[in-house]
Design a protein around this motif. Structure first.
Motif, mmCIF file in Angstrom:
data_model
loop_
_atom_site.group_PDB
_atom_site.id
_atom_site.type_symbol
_atom_site.label_atom_id
_atom_site.label_comp_id
_atom_site.label_asym_id
_atom_site.label_seq_id
_atom_site.Cartn_x
_atom_site.Cartn_y
_atom_site.Cartn_z
ATOM 1 N N CYS A 1 -37.950 9.862 -41.481
ATOM 2 C CA CYS A 1 -36.973 9.028 -42.224
ATOM 3 C C CYS A 1 -36.198 7.830 -41.588
ATOM 4 O O CYS A 1 -36.262 7.639 -40.314
ATOM 5 C CB CYS A 1 -35.914 10.065 -42.738
ATOM 6 N N THR A 2 -35.595 7.236 -42.384
ATOM 7 C CA THR A 2 -34.552 6.261 -41.999
ATOM 8 C C THR A 2 -33.598 6.788 -40.801
ATOM 9 O O THR A 2 -33.081 8.067 -41.273
ATOM 10 C CB THR A 2 -33.800 5.514 -42.910
ATOM 11 N N PRO A 3 -33.236 6.335 -39.735
ATOM 12 C CA PRO A 3 -32.213 7.305 -38.766
ATOM 13 C C PRO A 3 -30.922 7.527 -39.531
ATOM 14 O O PRO A 3 -30.488 6.644 -40.271
ATOM 15 C CB PRO A 3 -32.045 6.179 -37.719
ATOM 16 N N SER B 1 -39.277 2.427 -48.013
ATOM 17 C CA SER B 1 -40.434 1.741 -47.708
ATOM 18 C C SER B 1 -40.389 1.794 -46.481
ATOM 19 O O SER B 1 -39.256 1.912 -45.661
ATOM 20 C CB SER B 1 -40.526 0.332 -48.450
ATOM 21 N N VAL B 2 -41.551 1.186 -45.561
ATOM 22 C CA VAL B 2 -41.616 1.209 -44.048
ATOM 23 C C VAL B 2 -42.286 -0.115 -43.894
ATOM 24 O O VAL B 2 -43.168 -0.304 -44.353
ATOM 25 C CB VAL B 2 -42.030 2.483 -43.591
ATOM 26 N N SER B 3 -42.116 -0.681 -42.790
ATOM 27 C CA SER B 3 -42.666 -1.880 -42.235
ATOM 28 C C SER B 3 -42.800 -1.794 -40.692
ATOM 29 O O SER B 3 -42.109 -0.942 -40.191
ATOM 30 C CB SER B 3 -41.756 -3.327 -42.606
ATOM 31 N N LEU B 4 -43.792 -2.613 -40.375
ATOM 32 C CA LEU B 4 -44.039 -2.990 -38.853
ATOM 33 C C LEU B 4 -42.748 -2.801 -38.146
ATOM 34 O O LEU B 4 -42.160 -3.879 -38.536
ATOM 35 C CB LEU B 4 -45.235 -3.823 -38.413
ATOM 36 N N GLY B 5 -42.510 -2.469 -36.929
ATOM 37 C CA GLY B 5 -41.340 -2.490 -36.194
ATOM 38 C C GLY B 5 -40.053 -1.690 -36.606
ATOM 39 O O GLY B 5 -39.037 -1.798 -35.852
ATOM 40 N N ASP B 6 -40.126 -1.143 -37.742
ATOM 41 C CA ASP B 6 -39.002 -0.198 -38.187
ATOM 42 C C ASP B 6 -38.874 0.842 -36.968
ATOM 43 O O ASP B 6 -39.814 1.288 -36.620
ATOM 44 C CB ASP B 6 -39.153 0.014 -39.537
ATOM 45 N N ASN B 7 -37.563 1.201 -37.184
ATOM 46 C CA ASN B 7 -37.213 2.635 -36.381
ATOM 47 C C ASN B 7 -37.302 3.726 -37.368
ATOM 48 O O ASN B 7 -36.885 3.576 -38.467
ATOM 49 C CB ASN B 7 -35.830 2.508 -35.587
ATOM 50 N N VAL B 8 -37.871 4.664 -36.975
ATOM 51 C CA VAL B 8 -37.840 5.981 -37.781
ATOM 52 C C VAL B 8 -37.496 7.193 -36.859
ATOM 53 O O VAL B 8 -37.753 7.153 -35.820
ATOM 54 C CB VAL B 8 -39.480 6.285 -38.290
ATOM 55 N N GLU B 9 -36.890 8.114 -37.713
ATOM 56 C CA GLU B 9 -36.149 9.278 -36.920
ATOM 57 C C GLU B 9 -36.971 10.469 -37.350
ATOM 58 O O GLU B 9 -37.653 10.714 -38.552
ATOM 59 C CB GLU B 9 -34.717 9.430 -37.349
ATOM 60 N N ILE B 10 -37.156 11.413 -36.339
ATOM 61 C CA ILE B 10 -37.841 12.599 -36.588
ATOM 62 C C ILE B 10 -36.663 13.679 -36.456
ATOM 63 O O ILE B 10 -36.153 14.142 -35.447
ATOM 64 C CB ILE B 10 -39.040 12.863 -35.603
ATOM 65 N N PRO B 11 -35.888 14.007 -37.608
ATOM 66 C CA PRO B 11 -34.760 14.522 -37.433
ATOM 67 C C PRO B 11 -34.839 16.026 -36.857
ATOM 68 O O PRO B 11 -33.755 16.331 -36.167
ATOM 69 C CB PRO B 11 -34.195 14.558 -39.040
ATOM 70 N N ALA B 12 -35.777 16.695 -37.320
ATOM 71 C CA ALA B 12 -36.112 18.200 -36.671
ATOM 72 C C ALA B 12 -35.900 18.243 -35.070
ATOM 73 O O ALA B 12 -35.443 18.827 -34.525
ATOM 74 C CB ALA B 12 -37.320 18.663 -37.039
#
Length: 574
Positions: free
Chosen positions: A289-291, A234-245
């Protein structure tokens, strides 16, 4: 949970020009940013080039529980154009329910069959939609629909979708040029069928966040929006997300689901995530994704099954288009199976055991491959044994980023799209990825895949009761020293051990620990006498027949196994 919106993803798949986009448009009430062929090249060519998303909201049907709430069908319009099959495979992984759209005037076509195959791999439920019924003459319409319905039921008989609902519609009566005032036929009936087929998909908000992004665009003054479907977590406002590529991490600034702002989204939801200071051109589609939760791998071990409609063998060392997660890359395969003694053993699902020995295979073992390999006599007795599970080592031409245990599909997308064949070859689950670039040295030696080797030679002569000289087992230039100590078997039954080379021509000495049998000695003595007598005068007929009777050469067989990834190339005998 009052007023919770339950989201069910419905894939709209089918052959090109079967009317998928028109059907999605007729069904949906809210188009998302990616809906209805908005891409300029899609509109110019009149075909869908990418996944289009739109949604349809309706009251929650009784089978999905009491209480208020809405059922939202997210319609994923998949391209039907053959060269875009990799996009469809990407789309199928986020689908709960599939609509297979068939042009009622044409029936099953090549890509409809491929979509059916993808559905069998990735989906639980299906509804068949016979579209374009307005093209059938009114007097004969009903009988034509019934005929096509029977045909489709027959096609689906041996699939997991046997007995699924079949609905006849005309999504856009009169075709694309007809005025908008023409009302679609059968669409409200189709919505009722979809509601009856809707189920509570298993959704799990725990675990790492992973989302398949299919569109990326900027909004002036807001930032960059990535839209897609959440595959896990799941994801919430303020979360960090990674763009692995791209190896970048961004903070979630705002989120929307079909134009409604939200603070939280979970597995199965279709969502737009807004981040700042990111160029949308860098990511057309991919995963976020999650970092640090995704791996970039150079090779993988997968468990796999051949797709029954694929014609031809699956050969080791062949190259396939491998779709992993949402990427498609070229990869080379090597197939292997359990050791023959373990063919019937139950294999634990989604786990790979590095402690076990595995047998190298020149090709994936299937009924066709086994019967072609001279096993015909077993075949008649119904004794052909196939392993319960087979695996492959995939080596990618360029690294791919994907989650563990993700779906893998191998296909031959370079096959001419006009030939009427299924291009999807196998599907499986990624069990183990290899992140190290030097995996051939660091990882593969742990993989105990062996080849069985078998060599045959002949006894040339007897030295004494406990030793013979052999020939024709090795080439002249072979280093016989590395074979010293290996066990051999004579065709007369004795066991022997290779003792060393003899002379320069590839001959060798064999020690027979239990001694030669008297019969063997006689046989070999007769043979060598015959040899020395050969060439003295002409043979009589009698001599010739006695030669055929007695001088059967005594053969030597050497069997051992060698591990494919053993750097030392050791020979092992059980």
């Amino acid at each position: 949970m009052a007023g919770r919106v339950l989201n069910v993803n419905v894939g709209v798949l089918g052959h090109i020009d079967s009317g998928k986009t028109a059907l999605a448009r007729a069904l949906s009430t809210t188009g998302s940013t990616a809906a209805f062929d908005r891409a300029p090249q899609s509109r110019a060519r009149g075909i869908t080039l990418d996944l289009g998303f739109s949604c349809l909201r309706t009251a929650l049907p009784p089978q999905l529980g009491p209480g208020p709430g809405e059922l939202q069908f997210t319609l994923v319009d998949c391209p039907g154009h053959a060269s875009l099959i990799r996009t469809i495979i990407g789309g199928a992984q986020i689908i709960d329910l599939m609509m297979l759209v068939i042009d009622v005037t044409k029936g099953m076509q090549t890509q409809s069959a491929e979509c059916l195959v993808i559905g069998q791999i990735a989906c639980q439920k299906m509804v068949v939609v016979l579209n374009k019924i307005d093209l059938l003459p009114e007097g004969k319409r009903q009988s034509a629909i019934e005929k096509m319905t029977k045909k489709m039921q027959k096609t689906l008989e041996n699939t997991k979708f046997c007995g699924c609902p079949i609905v006849a519609v005309a999504a856009k009566p009169g075709g694309p040029e007809a005025p908008e005032s023409e009302n679609p036929l059968g669409v409200s009936e189709l919505i009722e069928v979809l509601k009856s087929q809707a189920y509570l998909p298993s959704r799990d908000p725990s675990g790492h966040f992973l989302m398949a992004v299919d569109h990326c665009f900027s909004i002036k003054g807001q930032g960059t929006v990535m839209t897609g479907t959440i595959l896990s977590g799941s994801v919430s406002l303020g979360d960090n997300v990674e763009i692995p590529a791209l190896k970048v991490t961004k903070k979630v600034k705002s989120m929307q689901m079909f134009h409604t702002p939200v603070n939280y989204a979970m597995q199965g939801d279709r969502v737009g995530i807004c981040v700042t200071q990111f160029d949308p051109k860098l990511l057309e589609r991919g995963l976020i994704c999650t970092p640090d939760s995704l791996h970039t791998i150079h090779a993988a071990i997968i468990s796999l099954k051949k797709i029954q409609y694929f014609r031809g063998a699956l050969q080791t060392k062949a190259k396939f288009h491998i779709t992993v997660g949402h990427e498609t890359v070229m990869g080379r395969v090597m197939f292997f199976s359990p050791a023959p003694a373990d063919f019937n053993e139950e294999i634990q699902e989604n786990v790979f055991d590095f402690e076990k020995d595995y047998l190298y295979q020149e090709e994936y073992l299937s009924k066709d491959s086994v019967s072609s390999e001279g096993n015909k006599e077993n075949d008649q007795a119904g004794e052909v044994q196939l392993p319960k599970q087979q695996w492959a080592l995939l080596e990618f031409e360029k690294p791919v980023t994907c989650p563990k245990l993700c779906l893998v599909i191998g296909s031959k997308l370079d096959t001419d799209i006009h030939t009427n064949t299924c291009r999807l070859a196998f599907h499986g689950v990624l069990l183990q990825g290899m992140e190290d670039k030097n995996y051939t040295e660091t990882f593969l030696p742990k993989l105990k895949v062996y080849k069985l080797k078998h060599k045959e030679g002949q006894v040339e002569r007897v030295m004494d009761d406990y030793s013979v000289i052999g020939r024709s087992l090795f080439k002249k230039e072979t280093n016989i020293q590395i074979f010293v100590g290996l066990k051999v078997k004579l065709s007369t039954g004795e066991s022997g051990i290779i003792d060393g080379g003899f002379g320069q021509s590839g001959k060798f000495k064999i020690r027979i620990p239990d001694g030669l049998k008297p019969d063997t000695k006689t046989l070999l003595t007769v043979a060598s006498k015959k040899k020395s007598k050969g060439g003295k005068g002409d043979m009589t007929k009698e001599d010739e027949s006695s030669k055929n009777d007695s001088a059967q050469p005594v053969t030597i067989s050497l069997s051992f196994k060698r591990y494919v990834f053993d750097m030392q190339k050791k020979m092992i005998q059980s």
